[in-house]
Design an enzyme around this catalytic site. Sequence first.
Site, mmCIF file in Angstrom:
data_model
loop_
_atom_site.group_PDB
_atom_site.id
_atom_site.type_symbol
_atom_site.label_atom_id
_atom_site.label_comp_id
_atom_site.label_asym_id
_atom_site.label_seq_id
_atom_site.Cartn_x
_atom_site.Cartn_y
_atom_site.Cartn_z
ATOM 1 N N SER A 48 75.849 49.711 29.887
ATOM 2 C CA SER A 48 75.372 49.260 28.575
ATOM 3 C C SER A 48 75.615 47.762 28.460
ATOM 4 O O SER A 48 76.554 47.232 29.068
ATOM 5 C CB SER A 48 76.160 49.982 27.493
ATOM 6 O OG SER A 48 75.981 49.337 26.253
ATOM 7 N N SER A 49 74.816 47.100 27.636
ATOM 8 C CA SER A 49 75.011 45.655 27.455
ATOM 9 C C SER A 49 76.298 45.346 26.686
ATOM 10 O O SER A 49 76.731 44.194 26.658
ATOM 11 C CB SER A 49 73.812 45.030 26.740
ATOM 12 O OG SER A 49 73.630 45.628 25.480
ATOM 13 N N CYS A 50 76.932 46.371 26.072
ATOM 14 C CA CYS A 50 78.173 46.085 25.327
ATOM 15 C C CYS A 50 79.376 45.909 26.249
ATOM 16 O O CYS A 50 80.480 45.672 25.781
ATOM 17 C CB CYS A 50 78.447 47.145 24.277
ATOM 18 S SG CYS A 50 78.878 48.726 24.967
ATOM 19 N N TYR A 104 84.142 52.494 24.069
ATOM 20 C CA TYR A 104 82.929 52.849 24.819
ATOM 21 C C TYR A 104 82.695 51.843 25.960
ATOM 22 O O TYR A 104 82.403 52.228 27.098
ATOM 23 C CB TYR A 104 81.740 52.858 23.861
ATOM 24 C CG TYR A 104 80.399 53.113 24.492
ATOM 25 C CD1 TYR A 104 80.038 54.388 24.900
ATOM 26 C CD2 TYR A 104 79.468 52.085 24.656
ATOM 27 C CE1 TYR A 104 78.793 54.636 25.467
ATOM 28 C CE2 TYR A 104 78.224 52.316 25.209
ATOM 29 C CZ TYR A 104 77.889 53.597 25.615
ATOM 30 O OH TYR A 104 76.653 53.828 26.175
ATOM 31 N N LYS A 111 82.508 52.371 30.037
ATOM 32 C CA LYS A 111 81.351 51.968 30.853
ATOM 33 C C LYS A 111 81.779 50.989 31.966
ATOM 34 O O LYS A 111 81.257 51.041 33.076
ATOM 35 C CB LYS A 111 80.267 51.344 29.967
ATOM 36 C CG LYS A 111 79.536 52.377 29.109
ATOM 37 C CD LYS A 111 78.720 53.320 29.977
ATOM 38 C CE LYS A 111 77.965 54.366 29.213
ATOM 39 N NZ LYS A 111 77.251 55.323 30.073
ATOM 40 N N HIS A 117 71.464 54.472 16.213
ATOM 41 C CA HIS A 117 71.355 53.023 16.363
ATOM 42 C C HIS A 117 70.420 52.474 15.280
ATOM 43 O O HIS A 117 69.737 53.231 14.589
ATOM 44 C CB HIS A 117 70.831 52.680 17.764
ATOM 45 C CG HIS A 117 71.826 52.972 18.840
ATOM 46 N ND1 HIS A 117 71.803 54.131 19.575
ATOM 47 C CD2 HIS A 117 72.892 52.266 19.295
ATOM 48 C CE1 HIS A 117 72.805 54.119 20.434
ATOM 49 N NE2 HIS A 117 73.490 53.008 20.290
HETATM 50 O O1 GFB Z 1 72.244 49.627 16.754
HETATM 51 P P1 GFB Z 1 73.615 49.430 16.223
HETATM 52 O O2 GFB Z 1 74.233 50.584 15.523
HETATM 53 O O3 GFB Z 1 74.610 49.021 17.359
HETATM 54 O O4 GFB Z 1 73.597 48.210 15.169
HETATM 55 P P2 GFB Z 1 75.072 47.691 18.156
HETATM 56 C C1 GFB Z 1 72.960 46.987 15.446
HETATM 57 C C2 GFB Z 1 73.007 46.094 14.216
HETATM 58 O O5 GFB Z 1 72.147 46.650 13.211
HETATM 59 C C3 GFB Z 1 74.386 45.954 13.556
HETATM 60 C C4 GFB Z 1 72.815 46.674 11.968
HETATM 61 O O6 GFB Z 1 74.557 44.620 13.126
HETATM 62 C C5 GFB Z 1 74.281 46.888 12.350
HETATM 63 O O7 GFB Z 1 75.143 46.531 11.272
HETATM 64 N N1 GFB Z 1 72.246 47.725 11.098
HETATM 65 C C6 GFB Z 1 71.573 47.496 9.934
HETATM 66 C C7 GFB Z 1 72.314 49.044 11.275
HETATM 67 N N2 GFB Z 1 71.236 48.649 9.339
HETATM 68 C C8 GFB Z 1 71.670 49.641 10.166
HETATM 69 C C9 GFB Z 1 71.610 51.058 10.084
HETATM 70 O O8 GFB Z 1 71.086 51.647 9.135
HETATM 71 N N3 GFB Z 1 72.144 51.757 11.139
HETATM 72 C C10 GFB Z 1 72.732 51.127 12.205
HETATM 73 N N4 GFB Z 1 73.230 51.879 13.214
HETATM 74 N N5 GFB Z 1 72.836 49.780 12.285
HETATM 75 C C11 GFB Z 1 75.862 49.470 19.799
HETATM 76 C C12 GFB Z 1 77.193 49.915 20.284
HETATM 77 O O9 GFB Z 1 76.113 48.315 19.119
HETATM 78 O O10 GFB Z 1 74.962 49.183 20.821
HETATM 79 C C13 GFB Z 1 77.106 50.878 21.374
HETATM 80 O O11 GFB Z 1 77.923 50.400 19.194
HETATM 81 C C14 GFB Z 1 76.034 50.578 22.379
HETATM 82 O O12 GFB Z 1 78.347 50.937 22.001
HETATM 83 C C15 GFB Z 1 74.744 50.165 21.741
HETATM 84 O O13 GFB Z 1 76.463 49.565 23.265
HETATM 85 C C16 GFB Z 1 73.709 49.739 22.741
HETATM 86 O O14 GFB Z 1 73.950 47.053 18.881
HETATM 87 O O15 GFB Z 1 75.831 46.777 17.264
#
Ligand code: GFB
Length: 312
Positions: free
Chosen positions: A108-110, A137, A141, A180
């Site tokens: 993952s890119s994280c 996580y 990875k 996500h």
């Molecule tokens: O996709 P996401 O949950 O994960 O959130 P990450 C990306 C951005 O979108 C964050 C915003 O800044 C969230 O605050 N966001 C805005 C939201 N509205 C929403 C919403 O309704 N739902 C969600 N989920 N986000 C993940 C990692 O990070 O990326 C994992 O937690 C993994 O470990 C994945 O690596 C690829 O991109 O921040």
Amino acid sequence: MNKDSKIYVAGHGGLVGAAIVRRLKAEGYDNLILRTHDELDLTRQVSVEAFFEKQRPDFVFLAAAKVGGILANSSYPAEFIYQNMLIEANMIHASHCYGVKKLLFLGSSCIYPKHCPQPMKEEHLLSGYLEPSNEPYAVAKIAGIKLCQAYNRQYGTCFISLMPTNLYGPGDNFDLKTSHVLPALIRKFHEAKNGDCSFVEIWGTGTPRREFLHVDDLADACLFLMNSYDASEIINVGIGKDLSILELAQVIARVVRFKGDLRFDSNKPDGTPVKLLDVSRLNALGWQPKISLVEGIKGVYQAYASSQYGQS
Ligand code: GFB
């Protein structure tokens, strides 16, 4: 891989595994081994070893993982590190013990540092502190990468590691507590439009930047690299372009035809400020993505709107 090679896709019920299976079948690979979670629990070493001893796959796609968005990562850190480390250790060790010709591990890119120089190059791994919201996580990875590299170095195996950027596509998770951002916003805009709600709430400030790759493009890259890349060094898989969460929300609002307001809830976490992969190594090998973000979102939205979730 030959068309009759015995290929095990671990995690075929998930977003990535399902896309890899679709792609393998479309290309005429028809000797696939698939197991549901109920049939084979990958966190159980004894079960995994018995499965490998009996089935003896030639090639393995390791797409099984405990995954989720920013809230799921913060809510269930123990499951995210424990389950992923067990799955990786069991699968990679068994692949070595039972003579798998090649294994492809999906990271993952994280795995890259929170404040990594952008775009993030493969050599930036372990050069700084991780983003706290998904550190467990990410550590799991990184352990998967190091397992592959250690077995390659000590035993001469061919276990390769791909680092995909944020993914989306058909069959994504639309549960607002665990999903996500991209599927979450599709659902929120759709429900706001249908429920005549004048606004949609978006987590965080809208300023974080993310890169989104359609999972069918990832599957294409997986087959390409399974057939052409043998190095132990990790390789990034992305499109090389990012946008802010605000810009993403505007794209999704247009696709869904939602005309109301966007409200940002800055009490919710932003996570990593920027996450853009440097994909020059992959591009130099001759691979490019094919699905634009707008076309990809349109396809996912059509499927969602006509599914039981979109109708309810
Ligand atoms: O996709 P996401 O949950 O994960 O959130 P990450 C990306 C951005 O979108 C964050 C915003 O800044 C969230 O605050 N966001 C805005 C939201 N509205 C929403 C919403 O309704 N739902 C969600 N989920 N986000 C993940 C990692 O990070 O990326 C994992 O937690 C993994 O470990 C994945 O690596 C690829 O991109 O921040």
